[in-house]
Motif scaffolding. Structure first.
Motif, PDB file in Angstrom:
ATOM      1  N   LEU A 196      82.190  47.545  25.752  1.00 14.18           N
ATOM      2  CA  LEU A 196      81.127  48.446  25.292  1.00 14.18           C
ATOM      3  C   LEU A 196      80.366  47.844  24.118  1.00 14.18           C
ATOM      4  O   LEU A 196      79.154  47.997  24.008  1.00 14.18           O
ATOM      5  CB  LEU A 196      81.705  49.801  24.874  1.00 14.18           C
ATOM      6  CG  LEU A 196      82.309  50.669  25.974  1.00 14.18           C
ATOM      7  CD1 LEU A 196      82.875  51.948  25.371  1.00 14.18           C
ATOM      8  CD2 LEU A 196      81.312  50.979  27.066  1.00 14.18           C
ATOM      9  N   ALA A 213      79.223  52.692  31.565  1.00 14.06           N
ATOM     10  CA  ALA A 213      78.266  52.244  30.549  1.00 14.06           C
ATOM     11  C   ALA A 213      77.280  51.240  31.149  1.00 14.06           C
ATOM     12  O   ALA A 213      76.083  51.286  30.838  1.00 14.06           O
ATOM     13  CB  ALA A 213      79.004  51.636  29.360  1.00 14.06           C
ATOM     14  N   VAL A 234      76.718  53.963  21.780  1.00 13.72           N
ATOM     15  CA  VAL A 234      77.886  54.741  22.214  1.00 13.72           C
ATOM     16  C   VAL A 234      78.648  55.190  20.981  1.00 13.72           C
ATOM     17  O   VAL A 234      79.074  54.364  20.168  1.00 13.72           O
ATOM     18  CB  VAL A 234      78.832  53.920  23.127  1.00 13.72           C
ATOM     19  CG1 VAL A 234      80.063  54.756  23.505  1.00 13.72           C
ATOM     20  CG2 VAL A 234      78.117  53.429  24.374  1.00 13.72           C
TER      21      VAL A 234
END
Length: 164
Positions: free
Chosen positions: A102, A79, A109
């Motif tokens: 994340l 990521a 995402v």
């Protein structure tokens, strides 16, 4: 513009397709959109790494992981690579890991869920292929729009302004 999809649905009707999946949001960006790149892979994220290592130019990577939650196809390191290379978002029909990290990244995402287990690296996967997720065809070059309401696909770019 946090609720983009209802406005797109109202304005474009049958010109867009909703992907009927109850996605979970993991990235720091909850609203994202861009031109689609596709990948089909199973328990191997080698090609995910390869693709995200290339310039994203505001595109969205859609990964068909066959709905498998046994191995994570995306984690914090990949990521970070996506953010550095200008990707707008990643949609994974499968699992991610490093959910806390994340959530702090400037990246959209979406995935089905989480799994702390990494994949094997065998270099397998099919890039730039038509995917079919829950009956909805998704092709390279399509346009993906995402928010907390889910994911919509269009074969053409859409114009949208402020919600009404």
């Amino acid at each position: 513009m946090e609720d983009l999809l209802p406005d797109i649905s109202d304005a474009y009707g049958d010109e867009v397709q909703w992907v009927p999946v109850q996605w979970r949001d993991f990235g720091g960006k909850h609203v994202f959109f861009g031109r689609v790149e596709t990948l089909r892979c199973y328990e191997d994220n080698s090609k995910v790494r390869d693709i995200l290592g290339k310039p994203g130019a505001g595109r969205v990577l859609v990964v068909d992981g066959h709905g498998n939650l046994n191995k994570a196809l995306l984690g914090d390191l990949l990521a970070e690579r996506a953010v550095e290379n200008g990707w707008e978002g990643i949609v994974i029909y499968g699992a991610v890991r490093d959910a806390g990290a994340l959530s702090e990244m400037a990246l959209g995402v979406k995935a089905l869920g989480v799994c702390p287990i990494k994949t094997e690296k065998r270099g397998l996967g099919d890039e730039d292929v038509q995917l079919r997720i829950e009956g909805v065809p998704i092709s390279p070059g399509d346009y993906l729009f995402a928010d907390l309401n889910g994911v919509m696909i269009s074969q053409h770019p859409l114009e949208f302004g402020e919600p009404s």
